[in-house]
Motif scaffolding. Sequence first.
Motif, short mmCIF file in Angstrom:
data_model
loop_
_atom_site.label_atom_id
_atom_site.label_comp_id
_atom_site.label_asym_id
_atom_site.label_seq_id
_atom_site.Cartn_x
_atom_site.Cartn_y
_atom_site.Cartn_z
N VAL A 98 0.82 -1.65 0.01
CA VAL A 98 -0.15 0.00 -0.01
C VAL A 98 1.01 1.33 0.17
O VAL A 98 0.79 1.66 -0.78
CB VAL A 98 -1.33 0.09 1.06
N VAL A 99 2.05 1.34 0.94
CA VAL A 99 3.15 2.51 0.61
C VAL A 99 3.07 2.30 -0.60
O VAL A 99 3.22 3.86 -0.83
CB VAL A 99 3.91 2.36 2.02
N ARG A 100 3.88 1.45 -0.87
CA ARG A 100 4.99 1.84 -2.30
C ARG A 100 4.35 2.16 -3.51
O ARG A 100 4.52 3.02 -3.89
CB ARG A 100 4.89 0.32 -2.53
N LYS A 101 2.66 2.50 -3.27
CA LYS A 101 1.81 2.75 -4.03
C LYS A 101 1.67 4.08 -4.44
O LYS A 101 1.54 4.86 -5.13
CB LYS A 101 0.44 2.03 -4.26
N THR A 102 2.54 4.87 -3.06
CA THR A 102 2.12 6.38 -2.55
C THR A 102 2.67 7.20 -2.63
O THR A 102 2.91 7.99 -2.19
CB THR A 102 1.19 6.25 -1.05
N LEU A 103 3.98 6.63 -2.17
CA LEU A 103 5.45 7.22 -2.11
C LEU A 103 5.87 7.02 -3.58
O LEU A 103 6.34 5.77 -3.68
CB LEU A 103 5.99 6.34 -0.75
N ASN A 104 6.50 8.05 -3.39
CA ASN A 104 8.40 8.27 -4.56
C ASN A 104 9.01 8.62 -4.43
O ASN A 104 9.53 9.12 -3.58
CB ASN A 104 7.70 9.34 -5.56
N PRO A 105 10.44 7.41 -3.92
CA PRO A 105 11.90 7.46 -3.54
C PRO A 105 12.14 8.73 -3.89
O PRO A 105 12.29 9.29 -2.53
CB PRO A 105 12.09 6.03 -3.50
N GLY A 106 12.37 8.82 -4.84
CA GLY A 106 13.03 10.00 -5.06
C GLY A 106 13.25 11.70 -4.75
O GLY A 106 13.47 12.01 -4.40
N GLN A 107 11.56 11.61 -5.06
CA GLN A 107 10.85 12.79 -4.38
C GLN A 107 10.94 13.41 -2.76
O GLN A 107 11.05 14.03 -2.40
CB GLN A 107 9.30 13.00 -4.26
N LEU A 108 10.48 11.74 -2.44
CA LEU A 108 11.10 12.05 -0.51
C LEU A 108 12.31 12.46 -0.46
O LEU A 108 12.51 13.39 0.51
CB LEU A 108 10.35 10.00 -0.40
N LEU A 109 13.36 11.97 -1.28
CA LEU A 109 14.95 11.89 -0.84
C LEU A 109 15.43 13.55 -0.96
O LEU A 109 15.59 14.19 -0.41
CB LEU A 109 15.99 10.46 -2.12
N ALA A 110 14.29 14.26 -2.17
CA ALA A 110 14.95 15.68 -2.78
C ALA A 110 13.91 16.66 -1.20
O ALA A 110 14.82 17.64 -0.96
CB ALA A 110 14.18 15.58 -4.01
N GLN A 111 12.93 16.10 -1.19
CA GLN A 111 12.58 16.63 0.64
C GLN A 111 12.79 16.83 1.92
O GLN A 111 13.99 17.59 2.32
CB GLN A 111 11.02 16.34 0.24
N HIS A 112 13.86 15.25 1.75
CA HIS A 112 14.80 15.11 2.96
C HIS A 112 15.94 15.91 3.36
O HIS A 112 15.89 16.40 3.93
CB HIS A 112 14.62 13.54 3.14
N GLU A 113 15.90 15.98 1.88
CA GLU A 113 17.56 16.71 1.68
C GLU A 113 17.60 18.16 1.56
O GLU A 113 18.43 18.91 2.38
CB GLU A 113 17.89 16.22 0.56
N GLN A 114 16.23 19.18 1.42
CA GLN A 114 16.14 20.14 1.79
C GLN A 114 15.83 20.63 3.71
O GLN A 114 16.09 21.28 4.11
CB GLN A 114 14.62 20.50 1.05
N GLU A 115 15.24 19.66 3.94
CA GLU A 115 14.53 19.79 5.63
C GLU A 115 15.92 19.54 6.31
O GLU A 115 15.72 19.66 7.70
CB GLU A 115 13.34 19.11 5.49
N ASN A 116 16.58 18.57 6.11
CA ASN A 116 17.81 17.91 7.25
C ASN A 116 19.06 18.06 6.49
O ASN A 116 19.39 17.44 5.02
CB ASN A 116 17.44 16.17 7.71
N GLU A 117 19.83 19.27 6.97
CA GLU A 117 21.38 19.84 6.30
C GLU A 117 22.01 18.01 6.07
O GLU A 117 23.05 18.72 5.19
CB GLU A 117 21.81 20.43 7.36
N SER A 118 22.39 17.83 6.87
CA SER A 118 23.31 16.00 6.52
C SER A 118 22.99 15.36 7.48
O SER A 118 22.28 15.02 8.49
CB SER A 118 25.12 16.41 6.80
N PHE A 119 22.79 13.80 6.12
CA PHE A 119 22.73 12.66 7.24
C PHE A 119 23.39 11.28 6.20
O PHE A 119 23.35 12.19 4.73
CB PHE A 119 21.53 12.21 6.70
N TRP A 120 23.44 10.36 6.64
CA TRP A 120 23.94 9.69 5.29
C TRP A 120 22.81 7.94 5.65
O TRP A 120 22.23 7.98 6.65
CB TRP A 120 25.52 8.86 5.61
N THR A 121 22.96 7.56 4.70
CA THR A 121 22.69 5.90 4.67
C THR A 121 23.31 5.23 4.05
O THR A 121 24.50 5.64 3.96
CB THR A 121 21.33 6.14 3.64
#
Length: 402
Positions: free
Chosen positions: A60-83
């Motif tokens: 259900v989640v996979r059908k509603t979530l775009n990982p690329g867009q999520l990453l772009a938004q997360h990078e704007q909201e958080n200064e520095s992070f690693w995976t």
Amino acid sequence: MLATERAYWLAWSTIKHVGPVTIKRLWEHFGSLAVAWQTPANELLAVDGIGLLTAERIDVVRKTLNPGQLLAQHEQENESFWTPADPEYPALLLAITDPPPVLYYRGALRLNDMPRTLTVGIVGTRRPSSYGRRWTQRLSCELTRQGGVIVSGLAAGIDTEAHTSCLDQQGMTVAVLGTGVDVVYPQRNAALYRRIVDRGLVVSEYPDGTGPDKTHFPQRNRIIAGLSRAVLVAEAPARSGALITARLANDYCREVYALPCALDNKQGEGCLNLIQQGAQIVVGEAALTEALEALPALDRQLPMSDEGMSKAAEALPSGQDSINEESPAASVAGDAVGTATETVDLSPLLAQVLAAVSVEPALLDQIVLQAQRETGPVLGALVELELLGLVTQLPGMQYRLA
């Protein structure tokens, strides 16, 4: 491919009831979280910890979530992070069974650039005796002079002494927070925080802006243990969060050391218990550094398998652990500590989590799913239930009724 995989580590971390253990198992099973994201739900059932209900929720989640867009938004909201897809993600941390899928940071220190450097976690009570303070300073200074990196939690007491002594020797130290990396707790350590950012590294698995919460501190203890080749408990009472860190270090096949104290020193009673249970006793700076220098190197490039984790001779008993002392709401009165045979008043959350645990070992993620709660509150509740003698933790983040 790196950028793609980075987005999928972040995307998987947002799915409720799919915790760090299951995410790492998905990565190991499919070789890529991007591949796992595209895998049909029925094929996800091959991964331990994923049942029909979890697979359906993932779908259900996979059908509603775009990982690329999520990453772009997360990078704007958080200064520095690693995976774990990033080369800077600490390899020693990735080796544990439940590495954080996202690790936020501040500071210039990069542990993977120092593969031969020994990282030592120093933990203990936030109310140390003069003896505990003195020996924490001595041991931290000596380990720093020998080129070690000191890892601790920026809490008052032993943590503060360990970080400060390292920095005073111009050494490098890592602080693992139970808040976002941009939130200082306790506030009186603001100056120390700035020194660590300038000289070392501050990390957290919580996004920027996250404030202190009592459920965060037990979780962050695993990161202290995971980043450390060895963990030293400098001074800790019988019910101290430092003992959780020691037990986790043991589960992760890291060395555990404890500083002995006088028999009537209640602040060090936990250390004596650790020594009785098999932790190595600290008899002086020279002996400690000699023992640490003789440790075989861990493979810092490839994560250890679950089988590798099981080689620890014997997991430290969990009945004497507690919520980490620096938690703003963590206060455990000795009179309130019960056993499995006593009548215990449980909060609704504790009762709900306890009902999700059975006599058969179950993974943390399975208990989260059964309890229908977020991972953080469930983990905090499990720690409290351990304190009460109702639940026992096993290696690999598994739990069963005591």
